[in-house]
Scaffold this motif. Structure first.
Motif, PDB file in Angstrom:
ATOM      1  N   LYS A   6     -77.879  37.048  55.417  1.00 52.54           N
ATOM      2  CA  LYS A   6     -78.550  38.015  54.562  1.00 52.54           C
ATOM      3  C   LYS A   6     -80.060  37.863  54.691  1.00 52.54           C
ATOM      4  N   ARG A   7     -80.762  38.969  54.829  1.00 54.23           N
ATOM      5  CA  ARG A   7     -82.217  38.939  54.942  1.00 54.23           C
ATOM      6  C   ARG A   7     -82.824  38.482  53.629  1.00 54.23           C
ATOM      7  N   THR A   8     -83.754  37.538  53.719  1.00 51.45           N
ATOM      8  CA  THR A   8     -84.427  37.070  52.507  1.00 51.45           C
ATOM      9  C   THR A   8     -85.616  37.980  52.212  1.00 51.45           C
ATOM     10  N   PRO A   9     -85.904  38.220  50.944  1.00 50.22           N
ATOM     11  CA  PRO A   9     -87.064  39.052  50.593  1.00 50.22           C
ATOM     12  C   PRO A   9     -88.352  38.426  51.134  1.00 50.22           C
ATOM     13  N   LEU A  37     -87.713  32.969  49.483  1.00 51.66           N
ATOM     14  CA  LEU A  37     -88.563  34.068  49.921  1.00 51.66           C
ATOM     15  C   LEU A  37     -89.148  33.707  51.280  1.00 51.66           C
ATOM     16  N   THR A  38     -89.463  34.714  52.082  1.00 53.02           N
ATOM     17  CA  THR A  38     -90.105  34.502  53.377  1.00 53.02           C
ATOM     18  C   THR A  38     -91.575  34.850  53.256  1.00 53.02           C
ATOM     19  N   GLU A 190     -94.953  27.738  62.244  1.00 47.83           N
ATOM     20  CA  GLU A 190     -94.211  26.481  62.329  1.00 47.83           C
ATOM     21  C   GLU A 190     -94.079  25.806  60.963  1.00 47.83           C
ATOM     22  N   LEU A 191     -95.108  25.903  60.143  1.00 44.11           N
ATOM     23  CA  LEU A 191     -95.008  25.366  58.791  1.00 44.11           C
ATOM     24  C   LEU A 191     -93.941  26.096  57.981  1.00 44.11           C
ATOM     25  N   CYS A 192     -93.845  27.393  58.174  1.00 39.85           N
ATOM     26  CA  CYS A 192     -92.825  28.181  57.474  1.00 39.85           C
ATOM     27  C   CYS A 192     -91.420  27.774  57.913  1.00 39.85           C
ATOM     28  N   VAL A 193     -91.248  27.488  59.204  1.00 38.07           N
ATOM     29  CA  VAL A 193     -89.945  27.047  59.707  1.00 38.07           C
ATOM     30  C   VAL A 193     -89.565  25.697  59.088  1.00 38.07           C
TER      31      VAL A 193
END
Length: 204
Positions: A6-9, A37-38, A190-193
């Motif tokens: 499912k796509r995250t907001p 959240l993304t 990369e920090l988000c990953v």
């Protein structure tokens, strides 16, 4: 067949890109990922061609936006000028929200000090602002106030664990990217990953 995830907001982070804000920058990444959240940011826009159009498209694709106005102040570097990017992008978000039809969209304003927003941007009088006190813990607290999940809400302590993982890994990420600052497209990605993987592991 593999299940389709499912796509995250998505949430647009309108924040200052300066040295003093680095730890709060990591806190926003950690906290938003903990809230499933993304995070998105103008750091992802790597070309100046039609930059305003690209910023609009990025904000439009996000269900939410967070606007930190705690550093709207005069820059000491010559020539001394105030920072207008953050309030300008807030204005874009407000306009898009007003024009949206049958779309889930919301925007939030952050500050470090109580009552200062009433002076710096009086047109927002009557709008609740989220005061994070310029601290990492304050960012976690206010993100938890902005977003309430239908299922179990992550705790501030869990957000802090994700944040610590980002702090631990950031020197390696910077070195591998050949960057001295976290405010670049590759480092941000990369920090988000790292934050997303940490959140998945921690919040199963």
């Amino acid at each position: 067949m593999a299940r389709r995830q499912k796509r995250t907001p998505e949430v647009f982070l309108n924040i200052p890109y300066d040295k003093k804000f680095e730890w709060l920058f990591l806190a926003f990444i950690a906290g938003t990922n903990a809230l499933r959240l993304t995070p998105r940011a103008t750091l992802e826009i790597t070309t100046s061609v039609r930059r305003l159009d690209r910023i609009l498209d990025l904000i439009r694709r996000c269900e939410y936006s967070i606007h930190d106005l705690s550093r709207v102040e005069v820059d000491r570097a010559f020539p001394s000028t105030p920072r207008f990017n953050m309030p300008f992008e807030l204005g874009l978000s407000v306009a898009l929200e007003k024009r949206a039809k049958n779309e889930k969209r919301g925007w939030f304003v952050c500050e470090a000090r109580s009552y200062r927003l009433a002076k710096s941007l009086s047109d927002l009088n009557g709008t609740d602002s989220f005061i994070h006190d310029g601290t990492v813990e304050g960012v976690f607290r206010e993100l938890s106030n902005m977003f309430r999940l239908p299922r179990k809400q992550p705790t501030v302590q869990q957000m802090r664990l994700i944040y610590r993982k980002l702090r631990k890994n950031m020197p390696t990420v910077l070195r591998e990217a050949g960057s001295k600052t976290p405010y670049s497209a590759r480092v941000f990605r990369e920090l988000c990953v790292i934050a997303s993987e940490a959140a998945e592991e921690l919040l199963l």
